[in-house]
Motif scaffolding. Sequence first.
Motif, PDB file in Angstrom:
ATOM      1  N   HIS A  35      98.588  43.101 -37.296  1.00  0.00           N
ATOM      2  CA  HIS A  35      98.209  42.453 -38.557  1.00  0.00           C
ATOM      3  C   HIS A  35      98.197  44.025 -39.501  1.00  0.00           C
ATOM      4  CE1 HIS A  35      98.542  38.422 -37.923  1.00  0.00           C
ATOM      5  NE2 HIS A  35      97.742  38.384 -36.897  1.00  0.00           N
ATOM      6  N   ALA A  36      98.909  45.490 -39.190  1.00  0.00           N
ATOM      7  CA  ALA A  36      98.685  46.546 -39.111  1.00  0.00           C
ATOM      8  C   ALA A  36      96.979  46.647 -40.327  1.00  0.00           C
ATOM      9  CB  ALA A  36      99.380  46.549 -40.300  1.00  0.00           C
ATOM     10  N   LEU A  37      96.251  46.306 -38.788  1.00  0.00           N
ATOM     11  CA  LEU A  37      94.892  46.916 -39.289  1.00  0.00           C
ATOM     12  C   LEU A  37      94.107  47.528 -38.308  1.00  0.00           C
ATOM     13  CD1 LEU A  37      93.358  42.943 -40.832  1.00  0.00           C
ATOM     14  CD2 LEU A  37      94.506  44.685 -42.042  1.00  0.00           C
ATOM     15  N   ASP A  38      92.935  48.787 -38.646  1.00  0.00           N
ATOM     16  CA  ASP A  38      92.162  48.826 -38.268  1.00  0.00           C
ATOM     17  C   ASP A  38      91.259  48.597 -38.164  1.00  0.00           C
ATOM     18  OD1 ASP A  38      94.667  51.061 -37.611  1.00  0.00           O
ATOM     19  OD2 ASP A  38      93.976  52.244 -39.381  1.00  0.00           O
ATOM     20  N   LEU A  39      90.505  48.626 -36.545  1.00  0.00           N
ATOM     21  CA  LEU A  39      88.980  48.493 -36.113  1.00  0.00           C
ATOM     22  C   LEU A  39      88.567  49.615 -35.588  1.00  0.00           C
ATOM     23  CD1 LEU A  39      87.639  45.797 -35.694  1.00  0.00           C
ATOM     24  CD2 LEU A  39      87.381  46.583 -33.075  1.00  0.00           C
ATOM     25  N   VAL A  40      87.906  50.020 -36.887  1.00  0.00           N
ATOM     26  CA  VAL A  40      87.083  51.227 -37.042  1.00  0.00           C
ATOM     27  C   VAL A  40      85.614  51.250 -36.399  1.00  0.00           C
ATOM     28  CG1 VAL A  40      86.210  53.207 -37.596  1.00  0.00           C
ATOM     29  CG2 VAL A  40      88.293  52.107 -38.296  1.00  0.00           C
ATOM     30  N   VAL A  41      85.152  51.285 -34.744  1.00  0.00           N
ATOM     31  CA  VAL A  41      83.826  51.700 -34.430  1.00  0.00           C
ATOM     32  C   VAL A  41      82.524  52.781 -34.717  1.00  0.00           C
ATOM     33  CG1 VAL A  41      82.257  50.682 -32.341  1.00  0.00           C
ATOM     34  CG2 VAL A  41      84.287  49.952 -32.341  1.00  0.00           C
ATOM     35  N   VAL A  42      81.622  52.548 -35.658  1.00  0.00           N
ATOM     36  CA  VAL A  42      80.485  52.910 -35.741  1.00  0.00           C
ATOM     37  C   VAL A  42      79.291  53.140 -34.872  1.00  0.00           C
ATOM     38  CG1 VAL A  42      81.008  53.172 -38.281  1.00  0.00           C
ATOM     39  CG2 VAL A  42      79.486  51.788 -37.434  1.00  0.00           C
ATOM     40  N   PHE A 115      91.942  32.634 -34.520  1.00  0.00           N
ATOM     41  CA  PHE A 115      92.123  33.896 -33.788  1.00  0.00           C
ATOM     42  C   PHE A 115      91.288  34.124 -32.291  1.00  0.00           C
ATOM     43  CE2 PHE A 115      94.612  36.328 -37.591  1.00  0.00           C
ATOM     44  CZ  PHE A 115      95.691  35.578 -36.895  1.00  0.00           C
ATOM     45  N   ALA A 116      89.759  33.371 -32.642  1.00  0.00           N
ATOM     46  CA  ALA A 116      88.582  33.057 -31.728  1.00  0.00           C
ATOM     47  C   ALA A 116      88.887  32.932 -30.438  1.00  0.00           C
ATOM     48  CB  ALA A 116      87.253  32.467 -31.847  1.00  0.00           C
ATOM     49  N   ALA A 117      90.224  31.597 -29.934  1.00  0.00           N
ATOM     50  CA  ALA A 117      91.217  30.790 -29.595  1.00  0.00           C
ATOM     51  C   ALA A 117      91.625  32.151 -28.245  1.00  0.00           C
ATOM     52  CB  ALA A 117      91.974  30.104 -29.127  1.00  0.00           C
ATOM     53  N   ALA A 118      92.568  33.026 -29.085  1.00  0.00           N
ATOM     54  CA  ALA A 118      92.665  34.113 -28.297  1.00  0.00           C
ATOM     55  C   ALA A 118      92.076  34.754 -27.733  1.00  0.00           C
ATOM     56  CB  ALA A 118      94.121  34.668 -29.111  1.00  0.00           C
ATOM     57  N   LEU A 119      91.028  35.180 -28.136  1.00  0.00           N
ATOM     58  CA  LEU A 119      89.995  36.524 -27.590  1.00  0.00           C
ATOM     59  C   LEU A 119      89.489  35.909 -26.166  1.00  0.00           C
ATOM     60  CD1 LEU A 119      88.102  37.929 -30.762  1.00  0.00           C
ATOM     61  CD2 LEU A 119      90.262  38.431 -29.518  1.00  0.00           C
ATOM     62  N   PRO A 120      89.331  37.256 -24.864  1.00  0.00           N
ATOM     63  CA  PRO A 120      88.885  37.011 -23.592  1.00  0.00           C
ATOM     64  C   PRO A 120      87.426  36.902 -24.193  1.00  0.00           C
ATOM     65  CG  PRO A 120      90.726  37.722 -23.330  1.00  0.00           C
ATOM     66  CD  PRO A 120      90.366  37.742 -25.240  1.00  0.00           C
ATOM     67  N   GLY A 121      86.378  35.690 -22.721  1.00  0.00           N
ATOM     68  CA  GLY A 121      85.251  35.500 -23.623  1.00  0.00           C
ATOM     69  C   GLY A 121      83.910  35.263 -25.158  1.00  0.00           C
ATOM     70  N   VAL A 122      85.728  34.765 -25.797  1.00  0.00           N
ATOM     71  CA  VAL A 122      85.078  33.897 -26.891  1.00  0.00           C
ATOM     72  C   VAL A 122      85.562  33.062 -27.632  1.00  0.00           C
ATOM     73  CG1 VAL A 122      85.407  34.658 -29.686  1.00  0.00           C
ATOM     74  CG2 VAL A 122      85.114  36.764 -28.555  1.00  0.00           C
ATOM     75  N   LEU A 163     101.153  32.481 -41.799  1.00  0.00           N
ATOM     76  CA  LEU A 163     100.663  33.056 -40.635  1.00  0.00           C
ATOM     77  C   LEU A 163      99.250  32.812 -39.996  1.00  0.00           C
ATOM     78  CD1 LEU A 163      98.173  34.119 -44.119  1.00  0.00           C
ATOM     79  CD2 LEU A 163      99.897  35.794 -43.456  1.00  0.00           C
ATOM     80  N   LEU A 164      99.929  31.643 -39.856  1.00  0.00           N
ATOM     81  CA  LEU A 164      99.347  31.261 -38.012  1.00  0.00           C
ATOM     82  C   LEU A 164     100.077  31.779 -37.106  1.00  0.00           C
ATOM     83  CD1 LEU A 164      98.300  27.289 -39.371  1.00  0.00           C
ATOM     84  CD2 LEU A 164      96.670  29.265 -38.632  1.00  0.00           C
ATOM     85  N   PRO A 165      99.313  31.620 -36.232  1.00  0.00           N
ATOM     86  CA  PRO A 165      99.920  32.090 -34.720  1.00  0.00           C
ATOM     87  C   PRO A 165     100.989  30.819 -34.174  1.00  0.00           C
ATOM     88  CG  PRO A 165      97.474  32.415 -34.409  1.00  0.00           C
ATOM     89  CD  PRO A 165      97.810  32.057 -35.722  1.00  0.00           C
ATOM     90  N   VAL A 166     102.290  31.183 -33.366  1.00  0.00           N
ATOM     91  CA  VAL A 166     103.206  30.537 -33.266  1.00  0.00           C
ATOM     92  C   VAL A 166     102.382  29.704 -31.213  1.00  0.00           C
ATOM     93  CG1 VAL A 166     105.223  29.664 -33.001  1.00  0.00           C
ATOM     94  CG2 VAL A 166     104.985  31.532 -34.338  1.00  0.00           C
TER      95      VAL A 166
END
Length: 166
Positions: A35-42, A115-122, A163-166
């Motif tokens: 989705h053209a976003l960056d995850l930045v871990v501090v 989106f949580a459904a697509a994340l392993p362990g979540v 915006l919903l995943p297919v």
Amino acid sequence: MADDTVPRSEADSTASVLTLAAIDIAPLRALLAAHALDLVVVADGEPIPGSYWGEPEAGLIGHRVYVRGDTPVHSALHEACHLIVQPPERRAAVHTDATDSVAEEDATCYLQIVFAAALPGVGSERLMRDMDAWGYTYRLGSTRAWFERDADDAREWLVERALLPV
């Protein structure tokens, strides 16, 4: 494995939620990149830029979502979804507060659960429990009840914008 929870607050130390330190963040990073976003871990202990609610909550600046290991997964997803539901031209101006309307807020909450459904362990079930534990509130009393029985408007809003995943 390290403890995978963080207390919601000192006032409610019984409520614990899944944090980013407890999951593989690569799938989250890939989801955001799609989705053209960056995850930045501090680094642990460092301030989280753009955090509306304060640490350990995720922060937003432009197309970046800032997190730490102790950031709740629900927070990272929620803030990312705030950016996803916005038109790209509005994303560049976002700093800390991304909400434009109740409809966008509802769409954000709905999309983070999807989106949580697509994340392993979540998974969606765990995310909804964590949202309840953290203090999200809905007319029907729980995140799950809202998602299953009262979120038609949020779902329609997301469908209208593809915006919903297919």
